[in-house]
Design a protein around this motif. Structure first.
Motif, mmCIF file in Angstrom:
data_model
loop_
_atom_site.group_PDB
_atom_site.id
_atom_site.type_symbol
_atom_site.label_atom_id
_atom_site.label_comp_id
_atom_site.label_asym_id
_atom_site.label_seq_id
_atom_site.Cartn_x
_atom_site.Cartn_y
_atom_site.Cartn_z
ATOM 1 N N HIS A 383 0.861 -1.186 0.000
ATOM 2 C CA HIS A 383 0.000 0.000 0.000
ATOM 3 C C HIS A 383 0.895 1.233 0.000
ATOM 4 O O HIS A 383 1.674 1.444 0.937
ATOM 5 C CB HIS A 383 -0.896 -0.011 1.243
ATOM 6 N N VAL A 384 0.791 2.039 -1.052
ATOM 7 C CA VAL A 384 1.623 3.230 -1.196
ATOM 8 C C VAL A 384 0.742 4.465 -1.051
ATOM 9 O O VAL A 384 -0.158 4.694 -1.868
ATOM 10 C CB VAL A 384 2.349 3.248 -2.553
ATOM 11 N N CYS A 385 0.986 5.243 0.002
ATOM 12 C CA CYS A 385 0.232 6.469 0.264
ATOM 13 C C CYS A 385 1.151 7.655 0.008
ATOM 14 O O CYS A 385 2.117 7.874 0.746
ATOM 15 C CB CYS A 385 -0.273 6.470 1.712
ATOM 16 N N CYS A 386 0.870 8.398 -1.041
ATOM 17 C CA CYS A 386 1.739 9.527 -1.394
ATOM 18 C C CYS A 386 1.030 10.386 -2.429
ATOM 19 O O CYS A 386 -0.022 10.028 -2.959
ATOM 20 C CB CYS A 386 3.072 9.024 -1.960
ATOM 21 N N HIS A 387 1.621 11.542 -2.709
ATOM 22 C CA HIS A 387 1.181 12.316 -3.869
ATOM 23 C C HIS A 387 1.665 11.615 -5.127
ATOM 24 O O HIS A 387 2.610 10.814 -5.094
ATOM 25 C CB HIS A 387 1.760 13.732 -3.816
ATOM 26 N N ALA A 388 1.022 11.912 -6.236
ATOM 27 C CA ALA A 388 1.426 11.285 -7.493
ATOM 28 C C ALA A 388 1.081 12.193 -8.649
ATOM 29 O O ALA A 388 0.228 13.078 -8.548
ATOM 30 C CB ALA A 388 0.742 9.934 -7.663
ATOM 31 N N ARG A 389 1.780 11.966 -9.735
ATOM 32 C CA ARG A 389 1.467 12.574 -11.021
ATOM 33 C C ARG A 389 1.332 11.445 -12.022
ATOM 34 O O ARG A 389 1.858 10.355 -11.791
ATOM 35 C CB ARG A 389 2.585 13.543 -11.440
ATOM 36 N N PRO A 390 0.645 11.659 -13.132
ATOM 37 C CA PRO A 390 0.557 10.578 -14.119
ATOM 38 C C PRO A 390 1.943 10.070 -14.504
ATOM 39 O O PRO A 390 2.799 10.820 -14.958
ATOM 40 C CB PRO A 390 -0.148 11.248 -15.307
ATOM 41 N N GLY A 391 2.160 8.770 -14.275
ATOM 42 C CA GLY A 391 3.443 8.168 -14.596
ATOM 43 C C GLY A 391 4.492 8.260 -13.504
ATOM 44 O O GLY A 391 5.591 7.721 -13.660
ATOM 45 N N ARG A 392 4.200 8.923 -12.378
ATOM 46 C CA ARG A 392 5.197 9.117 -11.325
ATOM 47 C C ARG A 392 4.549 9.026 -9.947
ATOM 48 O O ARG A 392 3.424 9.488 -9.732
ATOM 49 C CB ARG A 392 5.856 10.508 -11.432
ATOM 50 N N LEU A 393 5.277 8.428 -9.001
ATOM 51 C CA LEU A 393 4.943 8.497 -7.580
ATOM 52 C C LEU A 393 5.924 9.431 -6.904
ATOM 53 O O LEU A 393 7.110 9.446 -7.229
ATOM 54 C CB LEU A 393 5.032 7.113 -6.933
ATOM 55 N N LEU A 394 5.435 10.205 -5.954
ATOM 56 C CA LEU A 394 6.286 11.159 -5.256
ATOM 57 C C LEU A 394 6.658 10.568 -3.895
ATOM 58 O O LEU A 394 5.978 10.782 -2.893
ATOM 59 C CB LEU A 394 5.559 12.496 -5.096
ATOM 60 N N LEU A 395 7.751 9.797 -3.867
ATOM 61 C CA LEU A 395 8.244 9.213 -2.633
ATOM 62 C C LEU A 395 9.284 10.134 -2.007
ATOM 63 O O LEU A 395 9.337 11.318 -2.318
ATOM 64 C CB LEU A 395 8.822 7.819 -2.904
ATOM 65 N N GLU A 396 10.118 9.590 -1.137
ATOM 66 C CA GLU A 396 11.127 10.380 -0.432
ATOM 67 C C GLU A 396 12.519 9.832 -0.727
ATOM 68 O O GLU A 396 12.682 8.647 -1.030
ATOM 69 C CB GLU A 396 10.884 10.320 1.080
ATOM 70 N N ASP A 397 13.520 10.705 -0.595
ATOM 71 C CA ASP A 397 14.893 10.217 -0.588
ATOM 72 C C ASP A 397 15.360 10.097 0.862
ATOM 73 O O ASP A 397 14.569 10.289 1.800
ATOM 74 C CB ASP A 397 15.808 11.132 -1.416
ATOM 75 N N LEU A 445 2.684 8.085 -22.198
ATOM 76 C CA LEU A 445 3.169 6.893 -21.522
ATOM 77 C C LEU A 445 2.019 6.207 -20.807
ATOM 78 O O LEU A 445 1.067 6.855 -20.388
ATOM 79 C CB LEU A 445 4.256 7.255 -20.498
ATOM 80 N N PRO A 446 2.097 4.883 -20.647
ATOM 81 C CA PRO A 446 1.046 4.197 -19.895
ATOM 82 C C PRO A 446 1.008 4.693 -18.462
ATOM 83 O O PRO A 446 1.990 5.178 -17.914
ATOM 84 C CB PRO A 446 1.477 2.719 -19.953
ATOM 85 N N GLY A 447 -0.136 4.568 -17.824
ATOM 86 C CA GLY A 447 -0.240 4.940 -16.425
ATOM 87 C C GLY A 447 0.583 4.009 -15.559
ATOM 88 O O GLY A 447 1.005 2.933 -15.981
ATOM 89 N N LEU A 448 0.797 4.434 -14.311
ATOM 90 C CA LEU A 448 1.573 3.620 -13.387
ATOM 91 C C LEU A 448 0.973 2.235 -13.218
ATOM 92 O O LEU A 448 1.696 1.233 -13.147
ATOM 93 C CB LEU A 448 1.644 4.326 -12.032
ATOM 94 N N ALA A 449 -0.349 2.159 -13.138
ATOM 95 C CA ALA A 449 -0.983 0.863 -12.941
ATOM 96 C C ALA A 449 -0.665 -0.080 -14.090
ATOM 97 O O ALA A 449 -0.280 -1.236 -13.884
ATOM 98 C CB ALA A 449 -2.494 1.044 -12.797
ATOM 99 N N ARG A 450 -0.807 0.391 -15.327
ATOM 100 C CA ARG A 450 -0.544 -0.477 -16.478
ATOM 101 C C ARG A 450 0.931 -0.807 -16.583
ATOM 102 O O ARG A 450 1.311 -1.903 -17.003
ATOM 103 C CB ARG A 450 -1.061 0.190 -17.746
ATOM 104 N N GLN A 451 1.800 0.124 -16.207
ATOM 105 C CA GLN A 451 3.231 -0.161 -16.226
ATOM 106 C C GLN A 451 3.590 -1.239 -15.208
ATOM 107 O O GLN A 451 4.419 -2.113 -15.473
ATOM 108 C CB GLN A 451 4.022 1.115 -15.940
ATOM 109 N N LEU A 452 2.970 -1.197 -14.042
ATOM 110 C CA LEU A 452 3.236 -2.214 -13.029
ATOM 111 C C LEU A 452 2.762 -3.583 -13.493
ATOM 112 O O LEU A 452 3.433 -4.597 -13.281
ATOM 113 C CB LEU A 452 2.577 -1.833 -11.710
ATOM 114 N N LEU A 453 1.596 -3.628 -14.130
ATOM 115 C CA LEU A 453 1.099 -4.892 -14.659
ATOM 116 C C LEU A 453 2.045 -5.435 -15.729
ATOM 117 O O LEU A 453 2.351 -6.630 -15.753
ATOM 118 C CB LEU A 453 -0.301 -4.708 -15.239
ATOM 119 N N ALA A 454 2.495 -4.565 -16.614
ATOM 120 C CA ALA A 454 3.412 -4.995 -17.663
ATOM 121 C C ALA A 454 4.732 -5.489 -17.082
ATOM 122 O O ALA A 454 5.400 -6.343 -17.677
ATOM 123 C CB ALA A 454 3.674 -3.844 -18.639
ATOM 124 N N ALA A 455 5.105 -4.961 -15.911
ATOM 125 C CA ALA A 455 6.361 -5.363 -15.269
ATOM 126 C C ALA A 455 6.207 -6.630 -14.443
ATOM 127 O O ALA A 455 7.199 -7.115 -13.884
ATOM 128 C CB ALA A 455 6.889 -4.229 -14.393
#
Length: 587
Positions: A383-397, A445-455
């Motif tokens: 479960h990833v709780c964060c801000h996001a943009r299409p194609g990107r998750l905004l995590l932390e360094d 680019l495909p959305g994050l969800a479709r990219q994860l499925l493809a991966a």
């Protein structure tokens, strides 16, 4: 036939038995075997006998369907003789399948057969399982032809399965249990008006605040959004559910209800339509959207080039929660992560009283922390709780600053053979393609969800729009409560139940209730690339002595902003003050 072509099994049968053999061959193909069934492999222009000879030579096993028509057919006996020669010379397996009462040829009769005579219902399923076991270990699943042979009056228990494929060039609904297909042509004049209607929904439901899109928060907006979303759903139905397709879809829903089962409906949209809200589609003559219809579990079916592993992890339910709210202006408004964490914990609480179900929370929302946690233990849900943009998750360094992460980077952080059964992306627009938000990128680019499925992630839950903290927390609570207590947890079913339950509760509230403003039922988007993805298997419930108590404690949660640590209810004063005074931010 190319030099590398191989088949797992060659099926020999007589022409009068073809309808029955189509079903059996489809079941073998559904189990992942490459089946030489002449209807599928002999193409127009092929020399039939030559193609059959190639198939026999390339198959590692043979199945001979025995019936009076088969043993009296010279062609069947010739193919049987060729398969028998392969068995003697190369040691390949030869399996007789007894379809009807008949005396088998002597060299076939000495082999143990799989007896399908008078087999229906559970008996038929058992015989299919025996044949699959005899042929060898099943491979990744493919689309089924039919669940049962024609003429039977018993169908397997469980949800019905169907697939709705939509494109501007045509529409098709497939009954995946019976193998029936119904096609139609979209109404282009209605379809052309849909983008403008969807823009209206977007404009009503969102407002701009700098670079952040937020869900509208006043009652007037909610009153406008519901009818606008309904009108968009009606237009989707009018455009893409023409008469024959609509009748077939209505029949599937009615049949599922009559049998007390659900209908798992995979919606597969063309690339130019994939970001449209198909969950909101209202079939002609219906009174509500597909996603809000009882007995219908809508999900997005995503075709991927490679096979996706079927991940089944022994229970009890384990959830890994990644909470990321980076510091700095580029990190967006701080999220009420404390509330979301408490909601997830409370949702799993009933299950942990009976089992060892638990939630682990990462100290920092970094890829390194994610990888270390997955190395240490297998989880059913990430479960990833964060801000996001299409194609990107905004995590932390490592310094707590924003770190934009792509789907490929997220998957690369998952250790080998440690993939979760499902990934839940609680950020906004995690299901959308970048094309749907051109202000963020010019590339489609495909959305994050479709990219994860493809991966290779089996199933993903994501969001098609900005989502408020409040709705995300309500959705997470309902989703995990269903997964934690269900006898056979299915993410698709849990998402459908959570969506309908939250919307029913919202509509029952008084007009001035704050939660009634959350018209976000069409936002969650469940997708998968496999035919059946069960999240986990239930272990036997251990016997307990009267004095035994299940062990469970809330995970230690360290707030990187305050430096405090707590093993009970997390406390994070700087975040709490910010979240108490600011409107609930969208993700």
């Amino acid at each position: 036939m190319t030099g590398v072509e191989r088949f797992d099994v060659f099926v020999v049968y007589a022409e009068p038995d073809r309808p029955w053999v189509v079903t059996l061959s489809g079941r073998l193909r559904d189990a992942g075997f490459r089946v030489f069934f002449d209807e599928w492999e002999v193409l127009p222009g092929d020399v039939v006998t030559r193609r059959q000879e190639q198939g026999i030579q390339a198959a590692r096993a043979g199945v001979v369907v025995c019936s009076p028509a088969a043993v009296s057919s010279p062609q069947v006996m010739d193919q049987y003789a060729a398969l028998y020669s392969q068995t003697v010379e190369k040691g390949r397996r030869l399996i007789p399948v007894l379809h009807e009462d008949v005396g088998m040829p002597p060299f076939l009769d000495i082999r143990r057969c799989v007896d399908f005579r008078h087999a229906e219902g559970d008996v038929y399923q058992t015989r299919v399982a025996q044949l699959i076991a005899a042929l060898g270990e099943a491979q990744p699943t493919l689309e089924v032809v039919s669940a049962l042979p024609p003429g039977g009056r018993v169908r397997p228990e469980g949800a019905r399965r169907a697939r709705l494929t939509v494109a501007m060039s045509g529409v098709e609904v497939v009954d995946r249990d019976e193998g029936r297909r119904t096609t139609g042509i979209p109404r282009a004049e209605v379809a052309r008006r849909i983008p403008a209607r969807l823009q209206d929904v977007h404009r009503i439901g969102h407002r701009r605040d700098g670079d952040l899109v937020r869900r509208g928060s006043d009652a007037a907006t909610a009153d406008q959004l519901s009818p606008a979303l309904r009108e968009a759903g009606v237009m989707l139905g009018e455009a893409f559910i023409p008469d024959p397709v609509g009748a077939a879809l209505t029949g599937l829903i009615g049949d599922a209800r009559r049998h007390g089962a659900g209908l798992r409906l995979a919606v597969c949209a063309g690339d130019d339509l994939v970001d449209w809200p198909w969950e909101a589609l209202i079939p002609p003559g219906a009174d509500r959207a597909l996603a809000l219809t009882e007995s219908v579990e809508v999900f997005r079916g995503v075709d991927v080039e490679d096979t996706v592993p079927g991940v089944v992890i022994p229970g009890p339910l384990r959830i890994l929660v990644v909470l990321a709210s980076p510091e700095g202006e580029d990190g967006g408004p701080l999220l009420d992560v404390e509330h979301e964490l408490a909601t997830v914990l409370d949702a799993v609480d009933p299950a942990r009283k009976r089992t060892a179900a638990h939630v682990q929370v990462l100290n920092l929302g970094t890829l390194a922390a994610l990888r270390d946690a997955l190395k240490a233990q297998r989880f059913h849900v990430l479960h990833v709780c964060c801000h996001a943009r299409p194609g990107r998750l905004l995590l932390e360094d490592e310094r707590g600053l924003p770190h934009e992460v792509t789907a490929q980077e997220l998957v690369a952080a998952i250790p080998e053979n440690r993939r979760p059964a499902a990934v839940v992306l609680a950020g906004c627009s995690t299901a959308l393609s970048v094309q749907a938000a051109p202000q963020d990128s010019a590339d489609a680019l495909p959305g994050l969800a479709r990219q994860l499925l493809a991966a290779g992630v089996p199933q993903v839950v994501a969001m098609t729009a900005a989502v408020t903290d409040r709705y995300a927390a309500l959705f997470a609570a309902a989703l995990y409560r269903e997964l934690a207590v269900a006898a056979e947890p299915m993410v698709v079913d849990a998402v459908a139940h959570a969506r309908r339950q939250i919307e029913a509760d919202r509509r029952a509230l008084p007009q001035d209730a704050p939660v009634r403003r959350l018209v976000e039922w069409a936002t969650p988007w469940c997708s998968r690339a496999v035919s059946r993805s069960r999240c986990m298997t239930r272990p036997p419930r251990p016997a307990r002595s009267p004095r035994h108590r299940s062990r469970y404690c809330r995970p230690a949660f360290r707030c990187a902003r305050s430096g405090t640590s707590s093993a009970a209810a997390p406390s994070c004063a700087p975040w709490s003050r910010r979240c108490a005074t600011a409107p609930a931010p969208a993700r």
